[in-house]
Scaffold this active site. Structure first.
Site, PDB file in Angstrom:
ATOM      1  N   ASN A   1      53.506 -34.355 -62.621  1.00  0.00           N
ATOM      2  CA  ASN A   1      52.899 -33.195 -63.269  1.00  0.00           C
ATOM      3  C   ASN A   1      53.520 -32.919 -64.634  1.00  0.00           C
ATOM      4  O   ASN A   1      52.837 -32.486 -65.563  1.00  0.00           O
ATOM      5  CB  ASN A   1      53.017 -31.957 -62.377  1.00  0.00           C
ATOM      6  CG  ASN A   1      54.436 -31.694 -61.909  1.00  0.00           C
ATOM      7  OD1 ASN A   1      55.079 -32.578 -61.338  1.00  0.00           O
ATOM      8  ND2 ASN A   1      54.942 -30.493 -62.117  1.00  0.00           N
TER       9      ASN A   1
ATOM     10  N   CYS B   1      49.308 -29.253 -66.865  1.00  0.00           N
ATOM     11  CA  CYS B   1      49.404 -30.558 -66.204  1.00  0.00           C
ATOM     12  C   CYS B   1      48.148 -30.817 -65.372  1.00  0.00           C
ATOM     13  O   CYS B   1      47.588 -31.914 -65.380  1.00  0.00           O
ATOM     14  CB  CYS B   1      50.658 -30.634 -65.340  1.00  0.00           C
ATOM     15  SG  CYS B   1      50.790 -29.362 -64.056  1.00  0.00           S
TER      16      CYS B   1
ATOM     17  N   ARG C   1      56.965 -21.844 -63.209  1.00  0.00           N
ATOM     18  CA  ARG C   1      56.799 -20.723 -62.276  1.00  0.00           C
ATOM     19  C   ARG C   1      56.383 -19.443 -63.000  1.00  0.00           C
ATOM     20  O   ARG C   1      55.597 -18.652 -62.481  1.00  0.00           O
ATOM     21  CB  ARG C   1      58.090 -20.516 -61.486  1.00  0.00           C
ATOM     22  CG  ARG C   1      58.412 -21.686 -60.574  1.00  0.00           C
ATOM     23  CD  ARG C   1      59.791 -21.580 -59.927  1.00  0.00           C
ATOM     24  NE  ARG C   1      60.143 -22.827 -59.263  1.00  0.00           N
ATOM     25  CZ  ARG C   1      59.797 -23.138 -58.015  1.00  0.00           C
ATOM     26  NH1 ARG C   1      59.101 -22.274 -57.301  1.00  0.00           N
ATOM     27  NH2 ARG C   1      60.154 -24.290 -57.478  1.00  0.00           N
ATOM     28  N   GLN C   2      56.900 -19.235 -64.191  1.00  0.00           N
ATOM     29  CA  GLN C   2      56.531 -18.035 -64.951  1.00  0.00           C
ATOM     30  C   GLN C   2      55.091 -18.095 -65.444  1.00  0.00           C
ATOM     31  O   GLN C   2      54.483 -17.061 -65.718  1.00  0.00           O
ATOM     32  CB  GLN C   2      57.466 -17.867 -66.153  1.00  0.00           C
ATOM     33  CG  GLN C   2      58.890 -17.462 -65.785  1.00  0.00           C
ATOM     34  CD  GLN C   2      59.839 -17.586 -66.966  1.00  0.00           C
ATOM     35  OE1 GLN C   2      59.406 -17.756 -68.099  1.00  0.00           O
ATOM     36  NE2 GLN C   2      61.131 -17.515 -66.696  1.00  0.00           N
TER      37      GLN C   2
END
Length: 308
Positions: free
Chosen positions: A280, A129, A166-167
């Site tokens: 995003n 993003c 997050r990963q």
């Protein structure tokens, strides 16, 4: 009027990004027909929504996509790790993969910058993003003056960052920085992402710093180039906007005293499925739609003018 020409496409991954892309394809199919919405979670909210809308669904993941020989284009909105496996299978099946993960098995593409050079590829990567938001601005500067260094800071609402985002934080920073160099034209790139837990959630904000390689440039030409690029991105991401004109500021840098060009950018989502603060995610699905549409036109033999 003749019947609408369309290429069958599939979405792999039924999370936030896959579901938002589904709504974009339904709202504006262009030359695409959504023939499969596939994931691996039978309890997925996205699959439930797709079923209600009458879209073919499956929780057998990539198997369902491979089983349909008429599907030509596959949007992979799973994870970087999963796409590494998917890429080989899709290539062997003769399907075009549009990769929304940071896996980068194919060349990086940013629609208004370099998509035209890669329409013959069977796998393209949408970077991140932050990359989709900021690389156009770095490129807009680098086509006027060589860029020694580009640094971007992307701040997104914590609520808009699901488990996949997050990963993939490490992949985000590496992939975005490489995109600033490979596509943006910077000799050196750096990327930082910040998850902001503020309530109410903020829209995506990006700060872009660019250090030209020399001082022999026309500020007005850079501003005009940036404005033109913003207008091009707004064609498929209406919520993409600069907060103000680029700022030119003399500062000390590792390369001596140089002019630093600073640009502040916001991205507000269209609200197709995700809330508007999730710019995003929206810029990824909007870019995916744009790339898919141009690939579909290319497969159908429709002439187009695309940045190379």
């Amino acid at each position: 009027m003749g019947e609408r020409q369309a290429v069958k496409v599939a979405i792999l991954g039924t999370g936030n990004i896959g579901t938002d892309l589904m709504y974009k394809l339904l709202r504006n199919p262009g030359h695409m027909e959504l023939a499969m919405f596939a994931g691996i979670d039978p309890q997925s909210e996205g699959i439930a929504r797709a079923k209600k809308l009458g879209i073919p669904t499956s929780y057998e993941g990539i198997k369902a996509v491979l089983d349909d020989p008429e599907i030509r284009i596959v949007f992979d909105a799973t994870s970087a790790k999963a796409h590494v496996r998917h890429a080989k299978m899709l290539r062997e099946a003769g399907k075009i993969a549009i990769d929304l993960t940071p896996a980068a098995r194919g060349p990086y593409v940013v629609p208004p910058v370099n998509l035209g050079a890669h329409l013959d590829k069977d796998n393209v990567n949408l970077i991140t993003c932050g990359g989709q938001a900021t690389i156009p601005l770095v490129f807009a500067v680098s086509r006027v003056v060589p860029v020694r260094y580009a640094e971007i800071v992307s701040t997104v609402a914590s609520k808009s960052a699901g488990p996949g985002t997050r990963q993939n934080i490490d992949e985000f920073t590496f992939t975005t920085a490489h995109g600033l160099e490979a596509i943006g034209g910077a000799e050196q790139g750096k990327a930082i992402i910040i998850l902001n837990p503020a309530e109410p959630p903020i829209i995506m904000r990006n700060t872009v710093y660019v250090i030209p390689a020399n001082e022999e440039f026309d500020q007005a030409a850079i501003v005009a180039s940036v404005d033109q690029m913003v207008a091009e991105v707004q064609q498929y991401v209406p919520g993409y906007r600069l907060k103000d004109a680029p700022v030119f500021d003399r500062r000390r840098t590792p390369w001596g005293e140089r002019t630093i060009i600073a640009m502040l950018l916001e991205v507000e989502g269209a609200g197709d499925f995700l809330p508007p603060y999730s710019g995003n995610l929206d810029i990824m699905t909007a870019a995916a739609w744009r790339v898919g549409e141009l690939f579909a036109q290319h497969l159908l033999g429709i002439r187009q003018e695309v940045a190379a």
